[in-house]
Design a protein around this motif. Structure first.
Motif, PDB file in Angstrom:
ATOM      1  N   MET A   1       0.900  -1.212  -0.072  1.00 55.18           N
ATOM      2  CA  MET A   1      -0.012  -0.055  -0.116  1.00 55.18           C
ATOM      3  C   MET A   1       0.775   1.356  -0.027  1.00 55.18           C
ATOM      4  SD  MET A   1      -3.001   1.138   2.893  1.00 55.18           S
ATOM      5  CE  MET A   1      -3.947   2.631   2.613  1.00 55.18           C
ATOM      6  N   HIS A   2       0.671   2.203  -0.729  1.00 50.25           N
ATOM      7  CA  HIS A   2       1.463   3.247  -1.117  1.00 50.25           C
ATOM      8  C   HIS A   2       0.639   4.363  -0.471  1.00 50.25           C
ATOM      9  CE1 HIS A   2       3.707   6.455  -3.045  1.00 50.25           C
ATOM     10  NE2 HIS A   2       4.570   5.718  -3.063  1.00 50.25           N
ATOM     11  N   ALA A   3       1.253   5.624  -0.324  1.00 50.17           N
ATOM     12  CA  ALA A   3       0.834   6.578   0.481  1.00 50.17           C
ATOM     13  C   ALA A   3      -0.161   7.555  -0.340  1.00 50.17           C
ATOM     14  CB  ALA A   3       1.798   7.537   0.894  1.00 50.17           C
ATOM     15  N   THR A   4      -0.012   7.079  -1.625  1.00 55.20           N
ATOM     16  CA  THR A   4      -0.906   8.030  -2.617  1.00 55.20           C
ATOM     17  C   THR A   4      -2.257   7.284  -2.594  1.00 55.20           C
ATOM     18  OG1 THR A   4      -0.120   6.378  -4.418  1.00 55.20           O
ATOM     19  CG2 THR A   4       0.726   8.737  -4.195  1.00 55.20           C
ATOM     20  N   THR A   5      -2.485   6.093  -1.929  1.00 52.56           N
ATOM     21  CA  THR A   5      -3.866   5.519  -1.778  1.00 52.56           C
ATOM     22  C   THR A   5      -4.639   6.113  -0.425  1.00 52.56           C
ATOM     23  OG1 THR A   5      -2.931   3.847  -0.263  1.00 52.56           O
ATOM     24  CG2 THR A   5      -2.925   3.469  -2.575  1.00 52.56           C
ATOM     25  N   ILE A   6      -3.960   7.001   0.277  1.00 57.88           N
ATOM     26  CA  ILE A   6      -4.626   7.787   1.306  1.00 57.88           C
ATOM     27  C   ILE A   6      -5.814   8.491   0.578  1.00 57.88           C
ATOM     28  CG2 ILE A   6      -4.598   9.447   3.069  1.00 57.88           C
ATOM     29  CD1 ILE A   6      -3.490   6.764   3.657  1.00 57.88           C
ATOM     30  N   ILE A 224       2.588  22.782   3.715  1.00 52.80           N
ATOM     31  CA  ILE A 224       1.742  22.105   3.123  1.00 52.80           C
ATOM     32  C   ILE A 224       1.897  20.970   2.081  1.00 52.80           C
ATOM     33  CG2 ILE A 224       0.121  23.072   1.180  1.00 52.80           C
ATOM     34  CD1 ILE A 224       0.065  25.802   2.615  1.00 52.80           C
ATOM     35  N   ARG A 225       3.128  21.071   1.483  1.00 49.45           N
ATOM     36  CA  ARG A 225       3.506  20.025   0.861  1.00 49.45           C
ATOM     37  C   ARG A 225       3.692  18.469   1.338  1.00 49.45           C
ATOM     38  NH1 ARG A 225       5.934  20.953  -4.206  1.00 49.45           N
ATOM     39  NH2 ARG A 225       7.374  19.099  -3.812  1.00 49.45           N
ATOM     40  N   VAL A 226       3.936  18.494   2.752  1.00 44.33           N
ATOM     41  CA  VAL A 226       4.151  17.346   3.414  1.00 44.33           C
ATOM     42  C   VAL A 226       2.973  16.969   4.388  1.00 44.33           C
ATOM     43  CG1 VAL A 226       6.797  17.527   3.354  1.00 44.33           C
ATOM     44  CG2 VAL A 226       5.574  18.268   5.293  1.00 44.33           C
ATOM     45  N   ALA A 227       1.938  17.857   4.356  1.00 48.44           N
ATOM     46  CA  ALA A 227       0.596  17.718   5.121  1.00 48.44           C
ATOM     47  C   ALA A 227       0.111  16.433   5.159  1.00 48.44           C
ATOM     48  CB  ALA A 227      -0.190  18.943   5.075  1.00 48.44           C
ATOM     49  N   VAL A 232      -0.119  10.757   7.751  1.00 54.24           N
ATOM     50  CA  VAL A 232      -0.114   9.098   7.618  1.00 54.24           C
ATOM     51  C   VAL A 232       0.737   8.634   8.686  1.00 54.24           C
ATOM     52  CG1 VAL A 232       1.145   7.467   6.066  1.00 54.24           C
ATOM     53  CG2 VAL A 232      -0.442   8.999   5.061  1.00 54.24           C
ATOM     54  N   MET A 233       1.863   9.594   8.909  1.00 56.11           N
ATOM     55  CA  MET A 233       3.003   9.147  10.134  1.00 56.11           C
ATOM     56  C   MET A 233       1.977   9.320  11.499  1.00 56.11           C
ATOM     57  SD  MET A 233       6.756  10.808  10.681  1.00 56.11           S
ATOM     58  CE  MET A 233       6.040  12.431  11.258  1.00 56.11           C
ATOM     59  N   ALA A 234       1.247  10.358  11.558  1.00 56.80           N
ATOM     60  CA  ALA A 234       0.605  10.577  12.936  1.00 56.80           C
ATOM     61  C   ALA A 234      -0.600   9.265  13.218  1.00 56.80           C
ATOM     62  CB  ALA A 234      -0.236  11.838  12.784  1.00 56.80           C
ATOM     63  N   LEU A 235      -1.200   8.645  11.899  1.00 62.02           N
ATOM     64  CA  LEU A 235      -2.021   7.686  12.246  1.00 62.02           C
ATOM     65  C   LEU A 235      -1.307   6.240  12.143  1.00 62.02           C
ATOM     66  CD1 LEU A 235      -4.878   9.118   9.901  1.00 62.02           C
ATOM     67  CD2 LEU A 235      -4.912   9.002  12.479  1.00 62.02           C
ATOM     68  N   ALA A 239       3.927   1.911  10.511  1.00 63.01           N
ATOM     69  CA  ALA A 239       4.045   1.363   9.309  1.00 63.01           C
ATOM     70  C   ALA A 239       4.310   2.514   8.297  1.00 63.01           C
ATOM     71  CB  ALA A 239       2.593   0.474   8.840  1.00 63.01           C
ATOM     72  N   ALA A 240       4.438   3.733   8.501  1.00 65.74           N
ATOM     73  CA  ALA A 240       4.692   4.806   7.833  1.00 65.74           C
ATOM     74  C   ALA A 240       5.584   4.527   6.567  1.00 65.74           C
ATOM     75  CB  ALA A 240       4.844   6.058   8.602  1.00 65.74           C
ATOM     76  N   ALA A 241       6.658   3.819   6.685  1.00 63.31           N
ATOM     77  CA  ALA A 241       7.599   3.762   5.873  1.00 63.31           C
ATOM     78  C   ALA A 241       7.076   2.818   4.783  1.00 63.31           C
ATOM     79  CB  ALA A 241       8.968   3.230   6.277  1.00 63.31           C
ATOM     80  N   THR A 242       6.201   1.736   4.946  1.00 58.78           N
ATOM     81  CA  THR A 242       5.653   0.779   4.269  1.00 58.78           C
ATOM     82  C   THR A 242       4.491   1.445   3.334  1.00 58.78           C
ATOM     83  OG1 THR A 242       3.988  -0.027   5.986  1.00 58.78           O
ATOM     84  CG2 THR A 242       6.260  -1.052   5.567  1.00 58.78           C
ATOM     85  N   LEU A 243       4.121   2.481   3.926  1.00 58.42           N
ATOM     86  CA  LEU A 243       2.989   3.336   3.199  1.00 58.42           C
ATOM     87  C   LEU A 243       3.629   4.240   2.395  1.00 58.42           C
ATOM     88  CD1 LEU A 243       0.519   3.846   6.080  1.00 58.42           C
ATOM     89  CD2 LEU A 243       0.163   2.124   4.426  1.00 58.42           C
TER      90      LEU A 243
END
Length: 346
Positions: A1-6, A224-227, A232-235, A239-243
């Protein structure tokens, strides 16, 4: 799962965010206008407009134009200082995953205090005090970066916290506090008052400069760019790296930006407390923890809050001026206790 799926925010969420941010921009404008008109000599809207025309023409000859020039510069300095502190507070809370974190928790402000008080003690030039404060803050930030590099590389606890970074910052802050106490104890009486006012936080001697605005805008663009990545890192701390989140780079960016913001604010106005703590809490309480809204909302609210607090500081006992740090503390303590009471009831 990639962060872009958030999932991206819905149309209703985007519209809500636009309304909130537009309201905060309007509040910022109103607060600056209010600060320009209020003081020992009040100015009406008509007088403000005519004075503004004089300033734009480069011929501030009337009393209203002179007052507007002084008050506008101070109000803009207050806004960028408050916005900087609030943005640094949100970043620090996200970095440490601790809602009680503020821009001063890691000792960066302590380094600024050591530099500024040393300059006040041995020199009298205002620009040298600001330069020494900024240099002291950056020196402590670089020292902390080197000592706590493992935490900033992502070597954290399972809950995402960074105990070594926090502990190192607290120890450095204690050392800076000892140096500050030493300088206060040996300072002559004619320098002591200025040193105490700087420590409390005061905007009476600030000058409108471009560097704090550049630092704030650059950090805001980065935030704003990393919001979404911060969300993701907060939630999903484990597993933030795997996301798909580059945790190491994100944590380093948050630290460096918050340190630079703190250095900028403290070198301009001293250690003004509670802005970087209560404003992010209030915005999170009002509009939720989504950093895509929380970051810009907090920085706008922080700027408006400090403008209004500084207006109160120079108006409540006019012509005598109070340190704005006293006003923010008097407002911040009951507000923070009220927020804690509501959180506990939930």
């Amino acid at each position: 799962m990639h962060a872009t799926t958030i999932p991206l925010p819905s149309f209703r969420e985007r519209r809500r965010a636009v309304i909130i941010l537009a309201s905060l921009v309007a509040l910022a404008g109103v607060s600056i206008l209010f600060a320009c008109g209020v003081g020992s000599v009040s100015l009406s809207v008509q007088e403000l407009l005519s004075a503004l025309v004089e300033i734009l023409q480069g011929k501030p000859s009337t009393l209203a134009a002179t007052l507007l020039e002084l008050r506008l510069g101070r109000a803009l300095s207050a806004f960028v200082t408050g916005a900087t502190l609030a943005l640094a507070g949100v970043m620090m809370q996200a970095l440490l995953r601790n809602p009680l974190a503020d821009p001063y928790v890691l000792g960066v402000s302590g380094g600024a205090a050591v530099g500024a008080l040393a300059a006040i003690l041995f020199f009298t030039t205002a620009w040298l005090v600001d330069l020494a404060a900024f240099a002291g803050a950056i020196a402590v930030a670089m020292l902390l970066f080197g000592l706590a590099y493992r935490d900033l590389r992502g070597s954290v606890n399972s809950d995402g916290s960074a105990p070594m970074l926090l502990l190192t910052g607290v120890i450095i802050a204690s050392g800076c506090g000892a140096l500050v106490t030493l300088m206060l104890s040996i300072a002559p009486d004619n320098r002591l008052r200025g040193m105490v006012f700087w420590l409390i936080g005061d905007l009476s001697a600030t000058q409108l400069r471009g560097l704090p605005w550049f630092i704030w805008l650059a950090a805001l663009i980065f935030a704003i760019r990393v919001a979404r990545a911060v969300n993701v890192m907060a939630l999903h701390a484990e597993a933030a790296a795997t996301l798909g989140i580059r945790v190491s780079r994100l944590r380093q960016g948050l630290f460096l930006c918050s340190a630079l913001l703190t250095a900028s604010a403290v070198s301009s106005a001293g250690s003004i407390g509670f802005v970087g703590l209560i404003v992010p809490h209030a915005c999170r309480f009002a509009w939720g923890p989504d950093h895509r809204l929380l970051l810009p909302a907090s920085t706008l609210a922080g700027g408006s809050f400090l403008v209004l607090a500084d207006t109160l500081a120079r108006s409540v006992l006019a012509p005598q001026q109070l340190p704005v740090g006293v006003i923010t503390a008097l407002i911040g303590v009951p507000v923070f206790l009220l927020q804690l009471h509501h959180i506990h009831r939930k």
